[in-house]
Write an enzyme that holds these catalytic residues in place. Structure first.
Site, PDB file in Angstrom:
ATOM      1  N   ASP A   1      41.124  54.457  23.282  1.00  0.00           N
ATOM      2  CA  ASP A   1      40.246  54.331  24.450  1.00  0.00           C
ATOM      3  C   ASP A   1      40.202  55.665  25.194  1.00  0.00           C
ATOM      4  OD1 ASP A   1      39.173  51.652  26.244  1.00  0.00           O
ATOM      5  OD2 ASP A   1      39.320  53.590  27.264  1.00  0.00           O
TER       6      ASP A   1
ATOM      7  N   HIS B   1      34.648  44.155  21.472  1.00  0.00           N
ATOM      8  CA  HIS B   1      35.807  45.001  21.157  1.00  0.00           C
ATOM      9  C   HIS B   1      37.057  44.343  21.719  1.00  0.00           C
ATOM     10  CE1 HIS B   1      33.798  46.287  24.826  1.00  0.00           C
ATOM     11  NE2 HIS B   1      34.988  46.564  25.326  1.00  0.00           N
TER      12      HIS B   1
HETATM   13  P1  AMP Z   1      35.010  46.950  28.398  1.00  0.00           P
HETATM   14  O1  AMP Z   1      35.034  47.340  29.846  1.00  0.00           O
HETATM   15  O2  AMP Z   1      35.911  45.823  28.040  1.00  0.00           O
HETATM   16  O3  AMP Z   1      33.590  46.767  27.898  1.00  0.00           O
HETATM   17  O4  AMP Z   1      35.634  48.181  27.618  1.00  0.00           O
HETATM   18  C1  AMP Z   1      34.928  49.321  27.253  1.00  0.00           C
HETATM   19  C2  AMP Z   1      35.960  50.352  26.969  1.00  0.00           C
HETATM   20  O5  AMP Z   1      35.385  51.376  26.201  1.00  0.00           O
HETATM   21  C3  AMP Z   1      36.556  51.000  28.232  1.00  0.00           C
HETATM   22  O6  AMP Z   1      37.964  50.812  28.258  1.00  0.00           O
HETATM   23  C4  AMP Z   1      36.165  52.463  28.076  1.00  0.00           C
HETATM   24  O7  AMP Z   1      37.151  53.334  28.563  1.00  0.00           O
HETATM   25  C5  AMP Z   1      35.962  52.577  26.576  1.00  0.00           C
HETATM   26  N1  AMP Z   1      35.068  53.627  26.147  1.00  0.00           N
HETATM   27  C6  AMP Z   1      33.812  53.854  26.599  1.00  0.00           C
HETATM   28  N2  AMP Z   1      33.275  54.892  25.943  1.00  0.00           N
HETATM   29  C7  AMP Z   1      34.195  55.315  25.056  1.00  0.00           C
HETATM   30  C8  AMP Z   1      34.236  56.363  24.080  1.00  0.00           C
HETATM   31  N3  AMP Z   1      33.192  57.195  23.905  1.00  0.00           N
HETATM   32  N4  AMP Z   1      35.365  56.520  23.355  1.00  0.00           N
HETATM   33  C9  AMP Z   1      36.416  55.686  23.543  1.00  0.00           C
HETATM   34  N5  AMP Z   1      36.431  54.684  24.421  1.00  0.00           N
HETATM   35  C10 AMP Z   1      35.347  54.504  25.174  1.00  0.00           C
END
Ligand code: AMP
Length: 112
Positions: free
Chosen positions: A29, A98
């Site tokens: 993440d 996810h």
């Molecule tokens: P959610 O809020 O459950 O939809 O989780 C989305 C997650 O994706 C968050 O924890 C973000 O930090 C993570 N995230 C968003 N963009 C990226 C990226 N480019 N690479 C890795 N993690 C990401």
């Protein structure tokens, strides 16, 4: 339009990939909430748990099995947490299913 996770799967944008097979990909993440914080993402675009079909049963099981294997590889012997956020009240920000895998510190309960 492709989700950010589809762009990571297709290598359009970079990510720290820690596991990949035909069904899913796991990345670190970008905003870790624990010393270890990975996401396990199905390659099939499923928006969220609230929209899964019966035919997705195998994919859903595979995500949890993969989370368990990564937790073992990362030596999260003291425990870990698996989180799936669903919809705006659930804290979902990326509309591509996810599983969060968090560990490496004592996590509090209940979550905010
Ligand atoms: P959610 O809020 O459950 O939809 O989780 C989305 C997650 O994706 C968050 O924890 C973000 O930090 C993570 N995230 C968003 N963009 C990226 C990226 N480019 N690479 C890795 N993690 C990401």
């Amino acid at each position: 339009m492709a989700t950010i996770f589809q762009k990571i799967i297709s290598r359009e944008i970079p990510a720290e990939i820690i596991f990949e097979d035909d069904t899913c990909i796991s990345i670190k993440d970008i905003e870790p909430q624990a010393p270890f914080h990975a996401l396990i993402i199905p390659k099939k675009l499923i928006a969220r748990v609230g929209e899964v079909d019966d035919e997705d049963e195998q994919i859903l099981g595979h995500l949890l099995l993969t989370a368990k294997k990564i937790a073992q590889e990362q030596n999260l012997d003291q425990g870990f947490r698996i989180v799936i956020n669903n919809g705006s009240d659930g804290g979902e920000t990326v509309p591509h299913l996810h599983v969060h895998l968090l560990g490496g510190r004592k996590l509090t309960w209940p979550p905010g």
